[in-house]
Design an enzyme around this catalytic site. Sequence first.
Site, PDB file in Angstrom:
ATOM      1  CB  SER A  61      34.836  27.787  30.498  1.00 34.26           C
ATOM      2  OG  SER A  61      34.485  29.108  30.783  1.00 34.26           O
ATOM      3  CE  LYS A  64      35.320  29.560  33.842  1.00 37.75           C
ATOM      4  NZ  LYS A  64      33.923  29.840  33.438  1.00 37.75           N
ATOM      5  CE1 TYR A 189      38.259  32.496  34.402  1.00 39.85           C
ATOM      6  CE2 TYR A 189      38.037  34.658  33.382  1.00 39.85           C
ATOM      7  CZ  TYR A 189      37.562  33.382  33.602  1.00 39.85           C
ATOM      8  OH  TYR A 189      36.384  32.979  33.011  1.00 39.85           O
ATOM      9  CE1 TYR A 241      30.296  27.900  32.135  1.00 40.49           C
ATOM     10  CE2 TYR A 241      29.883  27.422  29.833  1.00 40.49           C
ATOM     11  CZ  TYR A 241      30.743  27.757  30.844  1.00 40.49           C
ATOM     12  OH  TYR A 241      32.049  27.948  30.559  1.00 40.49           O
ATOM     13  CB  VAL A 259      33.216  31.187  24.932  1.00 43.17           C
ATOM     14  CG1 VAL A 259      31.995  31.173  25.840  1.00 43.17           C
ATOM     15  CG2 VAL A 259      34.384  31.903  25.576  1.00 43.17           C
TER      16      VAL A 259
HETATM   17  N1  GLN Z   1      37.333  33.638  29.123  1.00 41.47           N
HETATM   18  C1  GLN Z   1      35.901  33.470  29.081  1.00 41.47           C
HETATM   19  C2  GLN Z   1      35.219  34.481  29.979  1.00 41.47           C
HETATM   20  O1  GLN Z   1      35.678  34.729  31.048  1.00 41.47           O
HETATM   21  C3  GLN Z   1      35.556  32.076  29.500  1.00 41.47           C
HETATM   22  C4  GLN Z   1      34.077  31.820  29.484  1.00 41.47           C
HETATM   23  C5  GLN Z   1      33.691  30.522  28.875  1.00 41.47           C
HETATM   24  O2  GLN Z   1      34.450  29.842  28.189  1.00 41.47           O
HETATM   25  N2  GLN Z   1      32.447  30.174  29.049  1.00 41.47           N
HETATM   26  O3  GLN Z   1      34.205  35.035  29.643  1.00 41.47           O
END
Ligand code: GLN
Length: 305
Positions: A61, A64, A189, A241, A259
């Site tokens: 993430s 992003k 993505y 988050y 993650v």
């Molecule tokens: N690639 C992960 C997903 O889409 C990214 C989520 C994350 O890092 N929180 O679930």
Amino acid sequence: MQNLLDEAIRYALPYVLEGKPASYIPELGKVDPKQLGVAIVSMEGNHWGSGACNSNFTMQSISKVAALMLAVMDRGEQYVFSKVGMEPTGDPFNSIIKLETMKTAKPLNPMINAGAIAVDSLILGEHVEEKLNRLIGFVRRLCHNEKIWFNQEVYQSENATGYRNRALANFMKDAAIIEGEVEAVLELYFKQCSIELNAMDIAMMGAVLAGDGTSPITGEVIIPKSIARLVKTFMVTCGMYDASGEFAVRVGLPAKSGVGGGILATVPGKMGIGVFGPALDSKGNSAGGIKVLEYISRKLDLSIF
Ligand code: GLN
């Protein structure tokens, strides 16, 4: 600074035992959960690292942040925010619930999965490959590292198991939030989430944000100041988050987790910080990484509040 980073790792290391690597993307579950590393890049371009600061991990993430900056540069703030909102959710990063219960299926912000997938559909390029190359080129400039690429195994693992992200994308396609083909947006993505780098690269990206978009190494303006400010604001309100509020109280810095175990943090006008610790807490944030940042922020009095 070197002593401080070594102390931060020593202090935070026991906390990695409280977390577990992400396993919903099977490939991510294979890492050594006890790793913990931190790196700092200052506004003068000096750098320090401790622990697993040179270990590779996937951005997940954290990517992003880069995708949002590129989409806003490509399409303008007004258009991007006609497709994605600016509000924190209080829900987990991959939640689907608000898409249906809100008046429009517009995802609440660009840091949750739904919002990031919508943002990806706005990045310019003839096809996925061109969009991905543009995005990776941008990440390379932000990290001052021309070697950065994506990890094929992690990409394949997420592509094979990304049922929930497919559900989010299909829902948004139905609601006319997503432009183009659903599978093409998801390919971009998943590949962007699989971009591989280390804590030092992340610290460099944080230093660019700390300098309002200017590289501390070359002096090049990589992002306009207004866009650097925009993403730092999202990092404060939504970057961790549904733990963003607690993180703001305890650390007080714009930050974005992934993650893969990474956290990008930025100290405006001062430095970028990159952290890596793949053992995650229940919200999907690096358990040890948060403690490293708490320690450094407290010792150097870095909170922006
Ligand atoms: N690639 C992960 C997903 O889409 C990214 C989520 C994350 O890092 N929180 O679930």
